[in-house]
Motif scaffolding. Sequence first.
Motif, short mmCIF file in Angstrom:
data_model
loop_
_atom_site.label_atom_id
_atom_site.label_comp_id
_atom_site.label_asym_id
_atom_site.label_seq_id
_atom_site.Cartn_x
_atom_site.Cartn_y
_atom_site.Cartn_z
N ARG A 38 0.84 -1.21 0.00
CA ARG A 38 0.00 0.00 0.00
C ARG A 38 0.86 1.25 0.00
O ARG A 38 0.57 2.22 -0.69
N ARG A 41 2.17 1.60 -3.42
CA ARG A 41 1.07 1.99 -4.33
C ARG A 41 0.75 3.48 -4.21
O ARG A 41 0.44 4.15 -5.21
N GLU A 80 -4.62 -8.11 -5.65
CA GLU A 80 -5.68 -7.42 -4.92
C GLU A 80 -5.15 -6.12 -4.28
O GLU A 80 -5.86 -5.13 -4.17
N GLY A 82 -2.93 -4.23 -5.47
CA GLY A 82 -2.57 -3.23 -6.46
C GLY A 82 -1.15 -3.34 -6.98
O GLY A 82 -0.64 -2.41 -7.62
N ASP A 84 1.55 -4.22 -9.58
CA ASP A 84 1.46 -4.31 -11.05
C ASP A 84 2.24 -5.49 -11.60
O ASP A 84 1.82 -6.11 -12.58
#
Length: 254
Positions: A38, A41, A80, A82, A84
């Motif tokens: 996170r 991200r 899930e 995020g 890539d």
Amino acid sequence: MKIVRTIADASGLPTCDGTVGLVPTMGAFHEGHLALFRAARAENDVVVASLFVNPAQFGANEDLAAYPRDEERDAAVAAEAGVDVLFAPGADELYPPGFQTWVEVEELGSRLEGEHRPGHFRGVATICLKLFNIVRPDRAYFGQKDAQQVAVVKRMVRDLDLDLGIRVVPTVRDADGLALSSRNAYLSPKERERALALPRALATKDLAQARARLNGLDVDYVEVADFEPSVLAAAVRVGKTRLIDNVILDKEPA
Ligand code: AMP
């Protein structure tokens, strides 16, 4: 999310389109890993996670063979969150026959964990440098849970003039205080109960009190380490499981 297995594919990422954040991991993802994903991200255009159980950072008598592996689940969790690109190479891809070049962060890498796990930080520093060179991230994300690993990686970045930022994410704990770790899966319910002495001892933020509370356990070390920031760090063995944890020590009031 793309899964790539070769250095060539991991190097061919669209790095010209903005910033790349790298999260190096050994898999068996839990909320600690998710916190890193996170964080990456939130401040990068492209998030790459590496999934590699690095043999070079395990000692001969350690849990390399038993280390929890479930790539399918990890891939779903990473997608899930995020991520890539998941870079999940085989050992031969990163350590081909003839491999013989190592990074040694001499003093920082030989204390505490390094003393109890000789060669561990040589393996860590080497794999991190290789991942940095392959993925070429703008930022790499590490957990405060492994405070000495952070100190070693930051020292390497300075000493070898690497052009990336190191971001450190606070330790994620279970409700009972135990720091999340892939190795917690080894603990029986009774062992887990005993393991709680570790976060409870460290929460005192006092070396003498922590030592007293860990008395009777199989303690590898409990020490104040002058990393930036300073931490009270400990490693204990509960049954066959070795657990490490630390708390940041607040600065003395001026
Ligand atoms: P590992 O897969 O155990 O090598 O861990 C990958 C990264 O996740 C490392 O930077 C760890 O420091 C970090 N990490 C592991 N456990 C936690 C945790 N409980 N809280 C925050 N970060 C963690």
